[in-house]
Scaffold this active site. Structure first.
Site, short mmCIF file in Angstrom:
data_model
loop_
_atom_site.label_atom_id
_atom_site.label_comp_id
_atom_site.label_asym_id
_atom_site.label_seq_id
_atom_site.Cartn_x
_atom_site.Cartn_y
_atom_site.Cartn_z
N ASN A 111 9.81 40.59 10.79
CA ASN A 111 9.41 39.82 11.96
C ASN A 111 7.93 39.51 11.80
OD1 ASN A 111 8.66 38.93 14.49
ND2 ASN A 111 9.67 40.58 15.61
N GLY B 166 3.76 44.10 27.92
CA GLY B 166 4.72 44.44 28.98
C GLY B 166 5.14 45.91 28.94
N ASN C 55 1.55 39.10 21.99
CA ASN C 55 0.54 38.12 21.61
C ASN C 55 0.93 36.75 22.13
OD1 ASN C 55 -1.94 38.14 20.31
ND2 ASN C 55 -1.01 39.19 18.55
N GLY C 56 2.22 36.42 21.95
CA GLY C 56 2.80 35.27 22.63
C GLY C 56 3.47 35.79 23.90
N HIS D 210 11.17 33.22 21.73
CA HIS D 210 11.36 34.67 21.98
C HIS D 210 12.80 34.98 22.40
CE1 HIS D 210 6.83 34.85 23.27
NE2 HIS D 210 6.96 35.07 21.99
N ARG E 77 -5.90 45.56 25.04
CA ARG E 77 -6.53 46.88 25.13
C ARG E 77 -8.04 46.74 25.27
NH1 ARG E 77 -2.75 48.77 20.23
NH2 ARG E 77 -3.06 46.58 19.82
N ARG F 163 13.10 36.84 11.27
CA ARG F 163 12.91 36.15 12.54
C ARG F 163 12.25 34.81 12.23
NH1 ARG F 163 7.94 36.82 16.61
NH2 ARG F 163 8.69 35.40 18.20
N GLU G 261 13.69 43.51 18.69
CA GLU G 261 14.12 42.27 18.03
C GLU G 261 14.70 42.57 16.66
OE1 GLU G 261 10.10 40.81 19.08
OE2 GLU G 261 11.06 38.85 19.22
N HIS H 27 8.39 38.65 28.63
CA HIS H 27 7.95 39.12 27.31
C HIS H 27 6.45 38.87 27.22
CE1 HIS H 27 8.53 39.46 22.79
NE2 HIS H 27 7.33 38.92 22.89
N LEU H 28 5.66 39.95 27.25
CA LEU H 28 4.21 39.81 27.18
C LEU H 28 3.71 40.49 25.91
CD1 LEU H 28 3.26 40.73 30.88
CD2 LEU H 28 3.60 38.45 29.92
N LYS I 292 6.27 43.06 11.71
CA LYS I 292 7.05 44.25 12.04
C LYS I 292 8.21 44.31 11.06
CE LYS I 292 6.00 44.01 16.90
NZ LYS I 292 6.43 43.38 18.14
N ARG J 30 -3.47 31.26 23.29
CA ARG J 30 -2.92 29.97 23.75
C ARG J 30 -3.07 29.85 25.26
NH1 ARG J 30 2.79 30.87 21.10
NH2 ARG J 30 1.90 32.83 20.37
#
Ligand code: AMP
Length: 396
Positions: free
Chosen positions: A7, A329, A208-209, A179, A281, A90, A381, A205-206, A14, A238
């Site tokens: 991914n 999230g 990077n995107g 996503h 963070r 992905r 995912e 879905h929180l 990932k 973005r």
């Protein structure tokens, strides 16, 4: 069958190696902060938990490092590359061409590259992952699982833009949604948790995107990203929703080049543009130390999510559950609280203590007796991709 799932995101890769169909995870991990001075590689096997730091400039460097570690005589989990039967990738944008998971052929790669114009932060990395993986695992089947596929059920009234009809009929211009693998996975987990046959779920879905999906009875019926993964929520770099006349003002009146505006909106905006940081963070700890830009950015971010919750509850005529997932999230109790405060009108009663102390792959953060459940669900995912790749390979 051993399936390696890759991914490749905008700054991370990932990976998971799974035995299918038993869904046994042989190892999992990720390379984070690719392109930064220090990249972090984590790999978890049954017996080891490894964290190493490198300087990995590109996704290709990251992937090579992952494969070296998988094959490492001491720390690795396989002896030879040909132990991997398939690699599931992905792929973010499959446009109109791919409503389903597919085996990768030269034609499929060409199409993925064509759609790179619509997903410039993702499809090129996804394709690079495919190309490097073909070199490293030449005997393995390569399978693409598209983020756009889950959203094929969004009705035309929600996916079509109010521009002249020919753009839709001749060029396929519409909201595709992204996503999908993550929204599908967590909404199925939420449905199982609710134990309700018919359900109205908002999946948030929180990472990077960032995106949100209205899921009615297991089907995506509306979604915040559109033609490309740009609009909707405020993301790492973005902007999400803007008034499109801003683009014309920047170009026609202020003299920016179109490409500069494109770069600005996709790579220099969002939380990065508002604060100078794109990792939540860092933004949270700056806000705690009194950085007002960071505090405002968090408020703007939560406010945007809240507005979409209202919109999707209206679209579905009700709500059973809100689900938070992905890097932010799952981990930012602060943002979850900012989003869910003052939503009693919808039947949401939030529990601060559960929000701070909850852990595990699924937990509730609503108060007992809340009409609407608020759930934190770890997305997976990689497992979803492995399941879909296995299904394609076993059905031929
Ligand atoms: P993803 O795209 O799902 O991997 O999410 C990556 C993003 O999650 C990072 O850029 C961070 O902004 C955010 N994130 C990861 N861990 C945490 C954490 N412990 N607290 C807040 N945000 C986090």
């Amino acid at each position: 069958m051993k399936i390696l799932v890759l991914n490749s995101g905008s700054s991370s890769i990932k990976f998971q190696l799974l035995t299918m169909p038993s869904e046994q995870v042989v190892c999992s991990g990720m390379v984070e902060r690719i392109g930064s001075e220090i990249s972090i590689l984590r790999i978890k096997t049954e017996t080891q938990n490894i964290k190493e730091e490198y300087s990995l400039k590109t996704h290709k460097d990251g992937l090579q490092k992952i494969v070296d570690l998988l094959l490492d005589p001491e720390k690795g989990v396989i002896q030879k590359p040909n132990e991997i039967n398939a690699v599931g990738h992905r792929v973010v944008h499959g446009g109109d061409s791919f409503a389903d998971t597919t085996l990768i052929t030269p034609e499929v790669k060409e199409e993925i590259m064509e759609f790179a114009t619509l997903a410039p932060l993702h499809n090129p990395h996804n394709l690079q992952g495919i190309q490097v993986s073909e070199q490293l695992f030449p005997q393995a089947e390569q399978v693409a699982v598209f983020d756009t596929a889950f959203h094929q059920t969004i009705p035309v009234k929600a996916r079509k833009y109010a521009i002249p009809n020919t753009f839709y009929s001749e060029y396929g211009i519409q909201a595709y949604g992204f996503h999908g693998t993550s929204h599908k996975y967590v909404s199925e987990k939420a449905m199982a948790h609710l134990k309700k046959e018919k359900s109205k779920i908002i999946s948030i879905h929180l990472g990077n995107g960032c995106s949100m999906t209205a899921v009615r009875n297991g089907k995506s019926v509306d979604h915040s990203l559109g033609f490309a993964p740009s609009n909707g929520l405020i993301m790492g770099s973005r902007s999400g929703d803007i008034d499109h006349s801003l683009i014309f003002h920047l170009v026609d009146t202020l003299g920016y080049k179109l490409e500069e505006v494109n770069q600005m909106l996709n790579r220099k905006s969002g939380m990065l543009g508002l604060t100078g940081y794109n990792d939540l963070r860092d933004i949270q700890s700056e806000a705690e130390n009194g950085n007002l830009d960071c505090l405002l950015a968090l408020e703007m971010n939560a406010y945007r999510v809240k507005k979409y919750i209202g919109a999707y509850a209206a679209a579905m005529n009700g709500l059973d559950a809100i689900v938070f997932t992905a890097g932010i999230g799952e981990n930012s109790s602060l943002l979850r609280k900012m989003v869910c405060s003052h939503m009693e009108y919808l039947g949401v009663r939030f529990d601060d203590v559960k929000n701070e102390s909850g852990s595990g792959s699924i937990f509730e953060i609503n108060a007992d007796g809340s009409e609407v459940k608020v759930l934190v669900i770890a997305t997976n995912e990689e497992l979803e991709i492995a399941k879909q790749a296995y299904s394609v390979l076993s059905t031929g």
